[in-house]
Every structure is written in structure tokens, then in C-alpha cells.
Enzyme design. Structure first.
Site, PDB file in Angstrom:
ATOM      1  N   CYS A 179     -17.581  25.394 -21.141  1.00  0.00           N
ATOM      2  CA  CYS A 179     -18.571  26.451 -21.150  1.00  0.00           C
ATOM      3  C   CYS A 179     -19.566  26.448 -20.114  1.00  0.00           C
ATOM      4  O   CYS A 179     -20.218  27.439 -19.430  1.00  0.00           O
ATOM      5  CB  CYS A 179     -19.154  26.802 -22.654  1.00  0.00           C
ATOM      6  SG  CYS A 179     -19.872  25.148 -23.216  1.00  0.00           S
TER       7      CYS A 179
ATOM      8  N   ASP B 150       0.800  -1.194  -0.127  1.00  0.00           N
ATOM      9  CA  ASP B 150      -0.078   0.136  -0.017  1.00  0.00           C
ATOM     10  C   ASP B 150       0.818   1.188   0.145  1.00  0.00           C
ATOM     11  O   ASP B 150       1.835   1.241   0.891  1.00  0.00           O
ATOM     12  CB  ASP B 150      -0.973  -0.034   1.296  1.00  0.00           C
ATOM     13  CG  ASP B 150      -1.985   1.093   1.186  1.00  0.00           C
ATOM     14  OD1 ASP B 150      -1.671   2.163   0.708  1.00  0.00           O
ATOM     15  OD2 ASP B 150      -3.250   0.443   1.380  1.00  0.00           O
TER      16      ASP B 150
ATOM     17  N   ILE C 252       1.414  -0.432  -6.367  1.00  0.00           N
ATOM     18  CA  ILE C 252       1.818  -1.677  -6.838  1.00  0.00           C
ATOM     19  C   ILE C 252       1.927  -1.705  -8.479  1.00  0.00           C
ATOM     20  O   ILE C 252       2.349  -2.396  -9.082  1.00  0.00           O
ATOM     21  CB  ILE C 252       0.360  -2.416  -6.845  1.00  0.00           C
ATOM     22  CG1 ILE C 252       0.245  -3.941  -7.189  1.00  0.00           C
ATOM     23  CG2 ILE C 252      -0.822  -1.464  -7.643  1.00  0.00           C
ATOM     24  CD1 ILE C 252       1.249  -4.810  -6.385  1.00  0.00           C
TER      25      ILE C 252
END
Length: 646
Positions: free
Chosen positions: A174, A49, A97
Site C-alpha cells: 500500500c 565464478d 559455487i
């Protein structure tokens, strides 16, 4: 007689102690999963992680405590899990990873891979690595009370990418700049404004009125006169927002009048925009101040974050946040930039105030700080119980795989409410691979519509190959009989090509490109279909993809929600199609992951398909697979798309 060790057959229990498994992600699901694995008897586990522990994780990621804030999730999860079973061997890596070190040979070291991720880019990558290594993958995701688990095995089941995910919807510039009609438009505008003032400027995130708006057909002479008058009132020049702010020393009141009075007056000169819309109403600081400071709280009670302030309350919040952020920026020195973070109070205050003031100008109901944070930070409350249930189901499917019973694996959906048979957990038979999947087919191939005279090589690399098709380090060769190298993953080899158009290399309608990603052991053939009929702001289209808009909702389709494991992006196990979104469906607004586009927002809605219930054989409707914006980063962050899911 069958020998049991605990609740497992002895043969299976013995194999757990020697089977090496990989867990990708140590967040909400990952913490529960690690705990379950060691208590079940797994002894050889590797966890990866990239994230660190944040205080917001502590309410559901029970392997972490307050003293761990700021530390590596993987490392702390390992240390906490070992307290349940000190004899287990757990290897923790604080890393992505998608790092090239984790190649196909690395994945072949494991008998099983279990994903506990929170973004699409990382999920796509792990899917491809497991296919290349021919290793079973268990994919999972949660969103509030909803969750799902599925098994992916090369040649036997759909892969994660077999079913197309809805492309992240980018609101037209826009709409954001000229004609917002929903609160999310104003929130996206406010996040753009933060970057224009304090962060990294991006030309695609301009917040000034868009004079190129195709709807804005107006009288040039009258426009010039009105614009000049507006600019003189406050000495506003049409320069970049950041430069204007610097020239005025980030004076909050001058900035307020520019954004909410002068720019709005400029918009009003675009007559045609307001023929069928309610025109915006400019705000002026001095006028609001002279009205006697109307009440600062207009609605809401209880927690401060759930209150909706009055207009003057948001004016003062805007002033305070601008002054605080300017001070922080100045303290970092010349050329410094701030990064927007929903957990940073001044940043969140700024976006809340700016978004609500714009909502008021365009006659929308203003939102509480909590609501704005939910959309801007893309959060759906993560529920610890859901994570625990899903983590348990992952282990049960893993036990089937280790027992050699892959054919009995299922996709399992966790529902918010019981179905007609009073079940919360719905198992469904796994689907076979899709024959024309551009990832797991024997010879992956796609057709892409582009304007070869306007599409640059850099766009092909970043937006088509990396962002759309999930490659990490693509090499591209033109099939022209010469083997011309268009893009090389080796640094510096083809950088000179980046600013050239595809047509400069002889690429035309019918040309074929071979794209290789050696890290993923993945090759994709791309058929180029030249077109000059793409919609505005659309650079390419993949032929055969599902349209962005879902068909009209059907009756009795039941509750549906897109599932994600934490935030940006989106877990979408690959065994079900999607369904028309309900009114309270999840809107994925933007990912906080590093690679996610901060300008994107997605509304999930697709068509259901029905499958036989694995237990009864009856037809049951699958819930859509997990999804998550943006585009998304290769991090295992819990703070991703409007969906904080774990």
C-alpha cells in the site's frame, strides 16, 4: 638462523607451493586476490565464478581488458594471473559455487577457502560447506572506502551466520502503490511497472491503486462515481497493467495519462489517505504539452547523468523509453519478456522517467539519472584501492593459517578515516562461536511463528527454508512418530503437497520439523509456534531475532557503514554487531542476483558492541559486518544491492 625465501620463512614458502586453496569469486576483490596469491608463492589455486565480464568492471578489475567483455571472469582471471607466474597451476570454473557438484568432499580437497563474493546466499552456503568440511574460511567485503576481513574456523570462531543479519525489509504494497513518501518508494514502483509492462508479471508487484489499503476508508458511492469518471476519461478499464497496455498498443501518451492522471485521480477518491498527508497532483500529457514545453533541465550541471530534468523532460524521456522498449519486446516475438538491467539504457531511462514523474506528483524533489541508478541498481562506487587493501589482508591472514598460527588471526576493519590512534586498519580479536547459532551449534534449532492454517508447504520451502535459512535443497520430515515426509528434494516426490496448508498435515502449535540439506551436510530442527497475530504482509517470524528497527542513536558512536562486496547482498563477516545508521548510511534496495527478491529494500541499522583492540588491548568499537540485501542469488555478480561493491 631462519632461512628466508623472499620475505617468508623457507618452511612456509615451501608449503605454499603444495597447499591447494579455493578462491570463490573473481570480481573486484577476487582479481586482486588471485594476483596476490601467485605473487606470494601459491602454486595450486582453484577459482570459481559464475559471472561474465561487463564493461563496467574494467575500472577496477585489472585482470580484465576491453577485449574480454562477455567472457568468463574465472577463465580470464586465470589466464591473466598466469602471466605473473606461469608455473602456477590455476583451475578456473565458470559455475555457481552452489552447484551440487561442489559438495563437502570437494571442499575437503582444500587447505583454505577464501571468499570474494557479493551476495549473502552464496556466502551462507560457503560458510556451511566449510563448517561441514572443517576447512578454514576467510570472509571479506568492501563498500566504497570501507572494508573488512575475518577468519572463520569451526569450533573456534563465530561463523558467518552466528550473528543475525537484518531481514530484508519489504515495503508494504500500500505504501508503494498509494502513499509513497520517499524517492525509493517511487523507484521501486517504477521497477515494478517495468515488469508489469515488459517483463514477468508478478501479482505482488501490482502498481495500480491498492483498494485494500487499511487506511483507505472512504464513501463507496462517491468513490464509484469518481472512479467511473476517471476511467471514462481515457477509456481506462481496471484490468492488469500489461493487458491494458496491449489493448492500447503500448501508446506512450495513453499509458502516461493512465498512470499519472487516471490512477492518481482514483487515489484521490480515497479520502482518508489525504487527511494527514499532502494529496498527490495528477499530471496530464496534453496540459503539460500546451504549457509551452517548460525547460527540460531544472538543475544540475556537468555530466548528463547528473542533471535533473524538468517535468516535461521526463515526460519526453518516458515516451521515448516506452517506444524503444515496446519495439524491443515486439522484436522478441509473442510471449517474450524483457529483464530489467541497470546497464541497459532504455530500461534505466524508463525507470528514471517513471520514478521522477511519480516523485513530482507526490511533491518530492526529483533525482538525477545517476541517483536513480544508484538506488535502483543498488550501486555504491567500488574503489580499486579498497579492494587491493582487503585482498592483501586476506593473504596475510591466509599465511597465518598455513603457518599454524590460527590463534593470531584477526578480524580487520579498514576505515574511511583514521581513528583516535591515527589508524586506518583496526585489528580485533576473533569472537568464539555463539552457543545458540542455528548453523554452527552442535544441534541447530530454531522456533518459527507461523499461522499453520494460512502457510502453505511451498512457502515453508521457498520463503522459510531456502530464503530465510539459506538451504539449497531441503528435505523436511514431521516429527510425529510416523516420519511423515513433508518436503522432498527429489523432483516430483512431494510436489502435490506444495499447495496444501501446514495444518493439513497435522502441524499445529508445538509441532517439530526436521529439515535436512544433504548438500550442505546440515540439519535444522524447527519448532512451530502457531499464531494468528502476525502483522499484515508478514508470513512468519523467527523467535529471538533482533527487531528490524534500531534503538535511538547514541552520541559519539562514530562513522558506521554497512559493508558489502558488490551489490544484492551483502557480505557480513561475523565478528561484530551493527550500529544505528547515520543519515548517509547505505540503503540496500534490491538485488540484481537471480534469486534476490526485486521487491525488497533494506536499511541497515543495529547496535554496536565493543571489543579489545588486538594490539593495545583498549576497547574499540567494531564496525558492522558486511551486509547486502535481498535476498540474494547464488551468483557471484558484481551488480548487487545498493551496494555495488565488489
Amino acid at each position: 638462523m631462519v632461512q628466508l625465501v623472499g620475505s617468508l620463512r623457507k618452511e612456509l614458502a615451501d608449503s605454499l607451493s603444495t597447499s591447494k586453496v579455493l578462491v570463490v569469486g573473481a570480481g573486484g576483490i577476487g582479481c586482486e586476490l588471485l594476483k596476490n596469491l601467485v605473487l606470494t608463492g601459491f602454486k595450486n589455486i582453484e577459482v570459481i565464478d559464475l559471472d561474465t565480464i561487463d564493461v563496467s568492471n574494467l575500472n577496477r578489475q585489472f585482470l580484465f581488458q576491453k577485449k574480454h567483455v562477455g567472457k568468463s571472469k574465472a577463465q580470464v582471471a586465470k589466464e591473466s594471473a598466469l602471466q605473473f607466474c606461469p608455473s602456477a597451476k590455476i583451475t578456473a570454473s565458470h559455475d555457481s559455487i552452489m552447484n551440487p557438484d561442489y559438495n563437502v568432499e570437494f571442499f575437503k580437497n582444500f587447505i583454505l577457502v577464501m571468499n570474494a563474493l557479493d551476495n549473502r546466499a552464496a556466502r551462507n552456503h560457503v560458510n556451511r560447506m566449510c563448517l561441514a568440511a572443517d576447512i578454514p574460511l576467510i570472509e571479506s567485503g568492501t563498500a566504497g572506502y570501507l572494508g573488512q576481513v575475518t577468519v572463520i574456523k569451526k569450533g573456534m570462531t563465530e561463523c558467518y551466520e552466528c550473528q543475525p543479519k537484518p531481514a530484508q525489509k519489504t515495503f508494504p504494497g500500500c505504501t508503494i502503490r498509494n502513499t509513497p513518501s520517499e524517492p525509493i518508494h517511487c523507484i521501486v514502483w517504477a521497477k515494478y511497472l517495468f515488469n508489469q509492462l515488459f517483463g514477468e508479471e508478478d501479482a505482488d508487484q501490482d502498481v495500480s491503486p491498492d483498494t485494500a489499503d487499511p487506511e483507505a476508508s472512504w464513501n463507496p458511492e462517491e468513490t464509484a462515481a469518481r472512479a467511473t469518471a476517471a476511467e471514462m476519461d481515457g477509456d481506462v478499464k481496471r484490468v492488469s497493467t500489461k493487458q491494458w497496455a496491449r489493448n492500447n498498443k503500448y501508446d506512450a501518451i495513453k499509458l502516461f495519462n493512465k498512470l499519472f492522471k487516471d490512477d492518481i485521480m482514483y487515489l484521490l477518491t480515497m479520502d482518508k489517505l489525504w487527511k494527514k498527508r499532502k494529496a498527490p497532483t495528477p499530471l496530464e500529457w496534453q496540459q503539460l504539452e500546451n504549457t509551452g514545453c517548460p525547460q527540460e533541465v531544472s538543475s544540475g550541471s556537468g555530466l548528463k547523468d547528473q542533471q535533473v530534468l524538468g517535468v516535461w523532460g521526463y515526460c519526453k524521456l518516458f515516451q521515448e523509453s516506452v517506444e524503444t522498449l515496446h519495439s524491443l519486446l515486439a522484436g522478441k516475438g509473442d510471449g517474450a519478456e524483457l529483464v530489467w538491467d541497470k546497464d541497459d539504457a532504455p530500461s534505466m531511462d524508463f525507470v528514471t522517467a517513471a520514478a521522477n514523474l511519480r516523485m513530482h506528483i507526490f511533491s518530492m524533489n526529483m533525482k538525477s539519472r545517476f541517483d536513480v541508478k544508484s538506488m535502483a541498481g543498488n550501486i555504491i562506487p567500488a574503489i580499486a584501492t579498497t579492494n587491493a587493501v582487503i585482498a592483501g589482508l586476506i593473504v596475510l591472514e591466509g599465511l597465518k593459517i598455513l603457518a599454524g598460527e590460527l590463534e593470531s588471526c584477526r578480524t580487520i576493519f579498514l576505515n574511511k578515516c583514521p581513528n583516535l590512534r591515527k589508524k586506518l586498519l583496526i585489528p580485533c580479536i576473533l569472537d568464539p562461536p555463539v552457543a545458540n547459532c542455528y548453523v554452527c551449534a552442535s544441534k541447530p534449532e530454531v522456533t518459527v511463528k507461523v499461522n499453520v492454517h494460512k502457510t502453505m508447504v511451498l512457502s515453508l520451502q521457498d520463503k522459510i527454508l531456502k530464503e530465510r535459512f539459506g538451504m539449497v535443497a531441503p528435505d523436511v520430515q514431521i516429527e510425529d512418530g510416523k516420519g511423515t515426509i513433508l518436503i522432498s528434494s527429489e523432483e516430483g516426490e512431494t510436489e502435490a503437497n506444495n499447495s496444501k496448508f501446514l495444518s493439513d498435515f497435522g502441524i499445529r502449535n508445538g509441532s517439530r520439523l526436521q529439515a535436512d540439506d544433504f548438500l550442505q551436510d546440515y540439519t535444522l530442527l524447527i519448532n512451530v509456534l502457531h499464531t494468528e497475530a502476525l502483522e499484515r504482509d508478514v508470513e512468519f517470524e523467527v523467535v529471538g531475532e533482533a527487531p528490524d528497527k534500531a534503538p535511538p542513536p547514541q552520541n559519539n558512536q562514530g562513522e558506521v557503514l554497512n559493508i558489502t562486496n558488490g551489490n544484492k547482498d551483502s557480505a557480513q563477516p561475523s565478528t561484530s554487531s551493527k550500529v544505528p545508521a547515520e543519515d548517509d548510511d547505505i540503503m540496500v534496495v534490491d538485488s540484481d542476483d537471480a534469486e534476490a527478491s526485486s521487491s525488497s529494500a533494506t536499511v541497515t541499522s543495529n547496535i554496536k558492541r565493543k571489543h579489545p583492540d588486538a594490539e593495545t588491548g583498549e576497547i574499540s568499537t567494531k564496525r558492522p559486518r558486511t551486509d547486502q540485501s535481498s535476498a540474494a542469488a547464488a551468483t557471484d555478480d558484481d551488480d548487487d544491492d545498493i551496494i555495488a561493491l565488489d
